[in-house]
Design an enzyme around this catalytic site. Structure first.
Site, PDB file in Angstrom:
ATOM      1  N   LYS A   1       0.759  -1.200  -0.067  1.00 41.15           N
ATOM      2  CA  LYS A   1      -0.068  -0.017   0.143  1.00 41.15           C
ATOM      3  C   LYS A   1       0.846   1.482  -0.010  1.00 41.15           C
ATOM      4  O   LYS A   1       0.505   2.325  -0.454  1.00 41.15           O
ATOM      5  CB  LYS A   1      -0.946   0.013   1.263  1.00 41.15           C
TER       6      LYS A   1
ATOM      7  N   ASP B   1       0.324  -9.575   8.304  1.00 38.50           N
ATOM      8  CA  ASP B   1      -0.762 -10.640   7.990  1.00 38.50           C
ATOM      9  C   ASP B   1      -0.277 -11.864   7.260  1.00 38.50           C
ATOM     10  O   ASP B   1      -0.742 -12.941   7.463  1.00 38.50           O
ATOM     11  CB  ASP B   1      -1.756  -9.887   7.055  1.00 38.50           C
TER      12      ASP B   1
END
Length: 252
Positions: A40, A126
């Site tokens: 991101k 994650d």
């Protein structure tokens, strides 16, 4: 040079925490290099006025090559900011992208050029595939901290990251320093995190309270250190920064 990788589940407030730590360390006179390791590419936004900076991978795609000044941006707080970036959505591997970015930083001798006192790697937690584990297994970081809350999924991610660190630890790579509790004000939160920490044989380094100063500063595209330097929350980030620089645990 102190090299710390800070991991955590997406959305846990990891980048906010890392950016404020960076700004606090820079305020102390340290030369700080913050490297965002998330496709991101938003790790450093609060250091750069709420704007995304050019990423290493974007520049390599667009130009075919890169120089340090193409992607190392100095923030108004003095922090040197780098975003590894990621592949075009749906094409390529984000983990491989991080490896490519790290190799480019080494090729261009970024660490020798800027001679940072502290390098902070802000890493998505994650998943802990080969690329995202690069700061742990590649010898880039000496210590790993994990940002978590008392929410089940953030604790689950913290457990996965801790196991990854320990699996590499036997080979002389980065060690697990401990957990940073970024409070969400859920019921029995500290108790839940203490229990999870015990299960992975880790300590809670610091408990960051939930404070509206964080959202107020982010609305201005800034860290709390820059936007609200006299706030209680700014003092918490400074305390955490000192703790990471000096070693040891905060005695609450």
């Amino acid at each position: 040079m102190k090299k710390i990788a800070i991991y955590g589940k997406g959305g846990i407030g990891k980048s906010t925490t890392v950016s404020n730590i960076s700004a606090a360390m820079a305020e102390m006179g340290k030369t700080v290099l913050q490297i965002g390791c998330d496709p991101k590419a938003d790790s450093t936004r609060n250091l750069t006025g709420g704007k995304n900076i050019p990423t290493v991978l974007d520049i390599l795609r667009d130009q075919g090559d890169a120089e340090l000044e193409d992607f190392v941006v100095k923030s108004s707080t003095g922090v040197l900011c780098v975003e590894a970036g990621g592949p075009v959505p749906g094409i390529g591997c984000a983990g491989r992208g991080i490896i490519t970015a790290f190799e480019k930083l080494e090729e261009l001798e970024a660490y020798d050029t800027y001679r940072p006192d502290v390098v902070l790697y802000d890493v998505l937690g994650d998943v802990v595939c080969g690329g995202f584990a690069m700061p742990i297994r590649g010898g880039y970081a000496d210590e790993v901290c994990i940002v978590t809350s008392g929410e089940m999924m953030s604790l689950y991610a913290a457990s996965n990251i801790a196991h990854a660190v320990k699996s590499f630890g036997s080979r002389g790579y980065a060690s697990l320093r401990g957990l940073i509790l970024n409070s969400k004000n859920i019921e029995r939160e500290e108790e839940l995190v203490q229990k999870a920490a015990a299960e992975i044989d880790a300590s809670i380094l610091y408990c960051l309270p939930r404070d509206g100063a964080v959202q107020q500063a982010e609305a201005e595209g800034k860290t709390v250190i820059e936007a609200l330097p006299d706030s209680d929350m700014a003092e918490h980030y400074r305390s955490l920064a000192r703790l990471l620089l000096e070693g040891g645990l905060k005695d609450d």
